[in-house]
Design an enzyme around this catalytic site. Structure first.
Site, PDB file in Angstrom:
ATOM      1  N   ASP A   1      -5.643   2.592   1.487  1.00 40.11           N
ATOM      2  CA  ASP A   1      -6.256   1.704   2.195  1.00 40.11           C
ATOM      3  C   ASP A   1      -6.503   1.973   3.686  1.00 40.11           C
ATOM      4  O   ASP A   1      -5.585   2.179   4.439  1.00 40.11           O
ATOM      5  CB  ASP A   1      -5.552   0.110   2.186  1.00 40.11           C
ATOM      6  CG  ASP A   1      -5.819  -0.410   0.762  1.00 40.11           C
ATOM      7  OD1 ASP A   1      -6.460   0.048  -0.156  1.00 40.11           O
ATOM      8  OD2 ASP A   1      -5.471  -1.788   0.743  1.00 40.11           O
TER       9      ASP A   1
ATOM     10  N   ASP B   1      -0.512  -3.547  -4.413  1.00 44.23           N
ATOM     11  CA  ASP B   1      -1.727  -3.822  -3.867  1.00 44.23           C
ATOM     12  C   ASP B   1      -2.473  -2.305  -3.891  1.00 44.23           C
ATOM     13  O   ASP B   1      -2.550  -1.664  -4.934  1.00 44.23           O
ATOM     14  CB  ASP B   1      -1.537  -4.186  -2.358  1.00 44.23           C
ATOM     15  CG  ASP B   1      -2.912  -4.499  -1.872  1.00 44.23           C
ATOM     16  OD1 ASP B   1      -3.850  -4.879  -2.633  1.00 44.23           O
ATOM     17  OD2 ASP B   1      -2.817  -4.875  -0.603  1.00 44.23           O
TER      18      ASP B   1
ATOM     19  N   ASP C   1       0.620  -1.259   0.190  1.00 38.34           N
ATOM     20  CA  ASP C   1      -0.049   0.086  -0.175  1.00 38.34           C
ATOM     21  C   ASP C   1       0.946   1.266  -0.032  1.00 38.34           C
ATOM     22  O   ASP C   1       1.921   1.228   0.697  1.00 38.34           O
ATOM     23  CB  ASP C   1      -0.857  -0.158   1.274  1.00 38.34           C
ATOM     24  CG  ASP C   1      -1.897  -1.101   1.205  1.00 38.34           C
ATOM     25  OD1 ASP C   1      -2.185  -1.497   0.130  1.00 38.34           O
ATOM     26  OD2 ASP C   1      -2.549  -1.615   2.372  1.00 38.34           O
TER      27      ASP C   1
ATOM     28  N   ARG D   1     -11.797  -0.498  -7.281  1.00 36.54           N
ATOM     29  CA  ARG D   1     -11.722  -0.143  -5.858  1.00 36.54           C
ATOM     30  C   ARG D   1     -11.274   1.426  -5.829  1.00 36.54           C
ATOM     31  O   ARG D   1     -10.207   1.890  -5.644  1.00 36.54           O
ATOM     32  CB  ARG D   1     -10.433  -0.691  -5.185  1.00 36.54           C
ATOM     33  CG  ARG D   1     -10.536  -2.256  -4.897  1.00 36.54           C
ATOM     34  CD  ARG D   1      -9.764  -2.734  -4.016  1.00 36.54           C
ATOM     35  NE  ARG D   1     -10.133  -4.395  -3.955  1.00 36.54           N
ATOM     36  CZ  ARG D   1      -9.226  -5.163  -3.214  1.00 36.54           C
ATOM     37  NH1 ARG D   1      -8.176  -4.630  -2.499  1.00 36.54           N
ATOM     38  NH2 ARG D   1      -9.615  -6.352  -2.978  1.00 36.54           N
TER      39      ARG D   1
END
Length: 522
Positions: free
Chosen positions: A195, A191, A162, A244
């Site tokens: 997040d 990734d 992240d 996302r």
């Protein structure tokens, strides 16, 4: 109040000594305001987000220097502004130890701390293949930095892949004018860019660029991780993102004035009961920009004033519920803060002139015009108790009348100290206790169905009386502050019906230990 000259001189000399020992860090001023401008959105709630405002300012040119600045503070809550210039990478980022920090190699670690600003200055700050990890922390600002090519597999790796990741009871974070980018998706070792998981709340992402990634970011790591939320995304550019943008599992998200370009598989994915308010955004050359995707656990949305420019939609199915092509709302979402959205038609232009690091921190005035930021009015880190807040009671209080509703209820919270249990909060035994892993943390009592509560009693364990300092009591369902104050004891507040109530320890001396967390209907 200004410190006496002697104390301020001692603080300056101590910081200079740290700089000489660690390298890459210099003192710039004993006092300074934090980031330029001020937050809009959910980061303004729960007492607000001021970062290191009012604290010492230092300049760091290495990751180790950032850690040294954190570890050199008087306490984990001492405000600090860290100005970063240059490239931060694995070669110059090492673990530093101290009583006011908990750092690690190979990642910028903001763990179990509060009241910190990290801001890029001068020629810019680039975090190259190294992520920023925020864990069990509160009141954090990250502004005007670039974080790129952080990997979870391959070499080198950092922060689980992240660019910026938050987890475990994080509260009040403002990330502003950043550029977060990858060079591919999961198969290439990357990734998420942004997040949040494990009970992270009150976050704003503003005037930032997220691009060239398989995953823009998530709120909640699984269908059962739904205690996160109250996140605002505004005036951001999402470009060449597969999915996302973001993924919401539970909680509330507010997306306004974002420019979405080339969302390749899906965009805003509201699921597992999440509610998204999606307004005045510009979606361009994208697919399935809003809906519930890859699950049958439905989420909901309120969509207003958005522009769709060459957007395509897939057909509905068992695990696929796109909001389009008509983008009808499925819920309503009330927003508790003031904001002035631009018209969707000008979003591509105003975002291009304001979003990302190195743009002079320009912001929109709500009328499609970019302008320099206005300076915030300094405020306290913790909210001033309102008229409904109680006068803290004694550490060994007389309980209110009626049954203790915590007996037989559930409980959870932030990371706990070794040998303690969340169950000890509600077992009726004053000889057992729960303690957070650090000097701050939070614990919750929860019920399967809505329960009316009007008072709480916090009983400290023997030998730790008086260790709990500032606290907040939260309606965890609504994300609102029921009361705040100092010291354990009886807390009374207007009768509220909820499923989960959270006691948050903002400051303490020693190791706080809660023997019983009692709740009463009144």
């Amino acid at each position: 109040m200004r410190q006496p000259v002697t104390r301020r001189l001692q603080a300056a000399l101590a910081t200079l000594a740290l700089a000489a020992a660690a390298g890459g860090i210099v003192l710039t001023a004993p006092e300074a305001s934090a980031a330029a401008g001020s937050a809009t959105g959910y980061a303004t709630q729960n007492g607000g987000t001021t970062g290191g405002a009012g604290g010492q300012t230092v300049r760091a040119t290495t990751g180790t220097a950032i850690h040294t600045a954190l570890c050199g503070r008087a306490s984990a809550a001492t405000p600090i502004v860290i100005e970063v210039e240059g490239t931060i990478n694995h070669g110059n980022t090492s673990k530093v130890s101290g009583g006011s920090c908990n750092t690690a190699d190979g990642v910028i670690e903001l763990k179990q701390i509060s009241n910190v600003t990290i801001v890029g200055v001068g020629g810019g700050a680039v975090f190259d293949q190294i992520g920023i990890h925020i864990r069990e922390s509160s009141n954090i600002i990250v502004q005007n930095v670039t974080v790129k090519n952080v990997k979870k597999s391959g070499s080198p790796t950092s922060n689980g892949g992240d660019a910026i990741g938050m987890e475990s009871g994080v509260r009040n974070v403002w990330v502003d004018h950043t550029t977060l980018e990858a060079s591919g998706g999961e198969s290439e070792g990357y990734d998420g860019l942004f997040d949040m998981k494990a009970d992270t709340r009150y976050v704003t992402l503003s005037y930032s660029i997220l691009r060239n990634s398989g995953r823009g970011g998530l709120v909640g790591s699984s269908e059962s991780d739904i205690s996160n939320g109250f996140v605002t995304y505004h005036h951001n550019l999402y470009e060449n993102i597969d999915s996302r943008a973001p993924l919401l599992r539970g909680g509330v998200g507010h997306m306004f004035n974002n420019h979405y370009v080339r969302l390749n598989s899906s965009g805003i994915n509201s699921r597992a009961g999440a509610r998204a308010k999606v307004e005045n955004n510009y979606f361009e050359d994208s697919k399935d920009v809003l809906g519930t995707f890859y699950t049958d656990a439905a989420g909901y949305w309120q969509a207003d004033g958005n522009t769709l420019d060459n957007v395509t939609w897939s057909s509905p199915g068992k695990d696929n519920n796109p909001a389009g092509p008509d983008m009808k709302s499925t819920t309503t979402v009330s927003i508790p803060y003031a904001y002035s959205p631009d018209a969707a038609g000008c979003v591509p232009d105003v975002v291009s002139r304001t979003a990302g690091a190195g743009k002079g921190l320009k912001v929109s005035d709500g009328n499609c015009t970019a302008q320099p930021p206005t300076e915030p009015t300094p405020g306290p880190t913790d909210p001033t108790p309102g008229p409904t807040d109680p006068t803290p009671g004694p550490t060994d209080p007389t309980p209110p009348g009626g049954a203790n509703l915590s007996i037989g209820a559930g409980s959870d919270g932030s990371s706990k100290a070794s040998g303690t249990s969340f169950g000890h909060l509600r077992d009726g035994d004053l000889n057992t206790y729960w303690s957070p892993a650090g000097s701050t943390g939070h614990a919750s009592i929860k019920w399967d169905s809505a329960t009316a509560v009007s008072s709480v009693v916090i009983r400290e364990a023997a030998g730790s009386a008086g260790s709990i300092g500032a606290w907040r009591l939260l309606d965890a369902d609504a994300g609102t502050v029921l009361a705040s104050g100092d010291g354990a004891g009886t807390i009374s507040f207007p009768r509220t019906t909820l499923r989960k109530i959270t006691f948050e320890i903002v400051s303490s001396t020693g190791s706080p230990r809660i023997a019983e967390y009692e709740t009463y209907a009144g």
